[in-house]
Design an enzyme around this catalytic site. Structure first.
Site, short mmCIF file in Angstrom:
data_model
loop_
_atom_site.label_atom_id
_atom_site.label_comp_id
_atom_site.label_asym_id
_atom_site.label_seq_id
_atom_site.Cartn_x
_atom_site.Cartn_y
_atom_site.Cartn_z
N GLU A 130 5.02 7.51 -8.04
CA GLU A 130 3.83 7.38 -7.09
C GLU A 130 2.72 6.18 -8.03
OE1 GLU A 130 5.22 7.72 -4.26
OE2 GLU A 130 3.80 9.33 -3.28
N THR A 136 -0.99 2.87 1.10
CA THR A 136 -1.75 4.27 0.65
C THR A 136 -3.08 3.54 -0.41
OG1 THR A 136 0.02 5.48 0.65
CG2 THR A 136 -1.58 6.06 -0.84
#
Ligand SMILES: Nc1ncnc2c1ncn2[C@@H]1O[C@H](COP(=O)(O)OP(=O)(O)OP(=O)(O)O)[C@@H](O)[C@H]1O
Ligand SMILES: N[C@@H](CCO)C(=O)O
Length: 345
Positions: free
Chosen positions: A165, A218
């Site tokens: 991530e 994001t």
């Protein structure tokens, strides 16, 4: 099961088959990991869950006799429109396999000297709020673990998915990565050291997940958040996280609905999602227990206490996106919470 229509899909869980082929030191394995919803309204960065489908697939082919510079290479990516990097250090699916190989060499005395070729089949939209990068990483990790004889537990694999991530969006949040691997709901009590608590889903909890045809990265959605919040908001937020966990553990559907309130991220991110407030109201009017942004958005999720209501809620959310000012088309899924997590197909 409700009849599948062009935008409603309720999937059976694919059966397990194991090693696709094995001959002359060459083994092929197919891993799968489904979409996840991070935050779950009030649990910013500390709560997430997995649905059963859709998800990403990763096919790994191990060749023990092949020795090249990098032990991992990407041979093909489908379903990304050419958007994803082929560099094995930049794509989360291959990056986490590199981390995994490093770890088993230093911690499990497994010195892999062959080569792993990776095929990525993306079925999740990018920058969607559905945990697209986490799903690629989780599918690759379970396949690599299987290929090398399962030296790691799923809990150990989560560490690598979190690092993936960081590559994808610059922050190592676990609320997509952990449920992508472990399934169920996952509460991240602590990041250092990592302390994960899996929470089983109540039997009749269904998620309606609607992805509008737009992207919201994001990294950008995180940049609009404050670095500090007033004590009053913090008290509200942690009260709701405690209530949500209690509702999940006791199958108190009304309490789950009451707890789905986010006073930290949603107020800042809702303006980034065209039609958000119309969609949220439509979900509640159609009988949802609660509704909020899925992860960092732009997808929106809602919980219902029956599959029938979840279908009506999903359709109402789709209609609201279409008739809002932005007139957005969207894809919709209705799914129970996935209990298995990432798995071998
Ligand atoms: N295998 C992968 N799948 C998806 N994104 C990847 C992958 N590998 C690298 N990335 C990078 O991650 C970026 C997407 O990250 P981002 O967090 O914005 O969306 P996401 O991973 O789809 O997550 P979410 O849906 O939770 O928002 C892509 O633009 C791409 O540069
Ligand atoms: N917790 C992350 C989830 C990303 O899907 C965020 O809200 O930025």
């Amino acid at each position: 099961m409700i009849e599948a229509s062009f935008y409603l899909i309720v999937y059976p869980t694919p059966k397990l088959t194991g090693i696709l082929s094995a001959e002359n030191g060459i083994k092929t394995i197919r891993g799968f990991a489904s979409a996840t919803v991070g935050n779950v309204a009030c649990g910013f960065d500390v709560l997430g869950f997995a649905i059963t489908e859709p998800g990403d697939e990763v096919i790994l082919t191990l060749d023990e006799e092949k020795h090249t510079g990098s032990p991992v290479s990407i041979t093909s990516i489908t379903g990304d429109g050419g958007a994803l990097p082929l560099d094995p250090k930049k794509n989360t699916s291959s990056f986490v396999v590199l981390k995994f190989l490093e770890y088993i060499r230093t911690h499990k005395q497994i010195d892999f000297t062959g080569h792993i070729s990776l095929e990525l089949k993306k079925h999740l939209p990018l920058s969607s709020g559905m945990g697209s990068s986490a799903a690629s990483a989780a599918a690759a990790l379970v396949a690599a673990n299987e290929l090398l004889g399962n030296p790691c537990t799923k809990m150990e694999l989560v560490h690598f998915a979190i690092e993936g991530e960081r590559v994808a969006c610059g922050s190592a949040h676990a609320d997509n990565a952990a449920p992508a691997i472990l399934g169920n709901f996952v509460l991240i009590r602590s990041y250092t050291p990592l302390d994960l608590i899996t929470i089983p889903s109540p039997e009749h909890l269904y998620c309606s997940l609607v992805h509008p045809h737009t992207e919201l990265r994001t990294s950008y959605a995180r940049s609009v958040l404050p670095t500090e919040i007033p004590l009053k908001q913090a008290i509200q937020q942690w009260g709701n996280v405690g209530a949500l966990v209690s509702g999940l553990l006791t199958s108190d559907y009304e309490l789950i609905g009451r707890a789905l309130v986010d006073v930290v991220a949603e107020p800042k991110r809702a303006p980034l999602i065209p039609g958000f407030f119309d969609v949220k109201q439509a979900a509640i009017d159609a009988g949802a227990l609660g509704c909020s942004i899925a992860g960092s958005g732009p997808s929106i999720f809602a919980f219902s206490s029956s599959e029938k209501t979840a279908l009506a809620v999903g359709l109402a959310m789709k209609e609201a996106f279409l008739h809002s000012k932005a007139r957005l088309e969207s894809d919709m899924w209705v799914s129970p919470i996935c209990k298995q997590g990432a798995r071998i197909l």
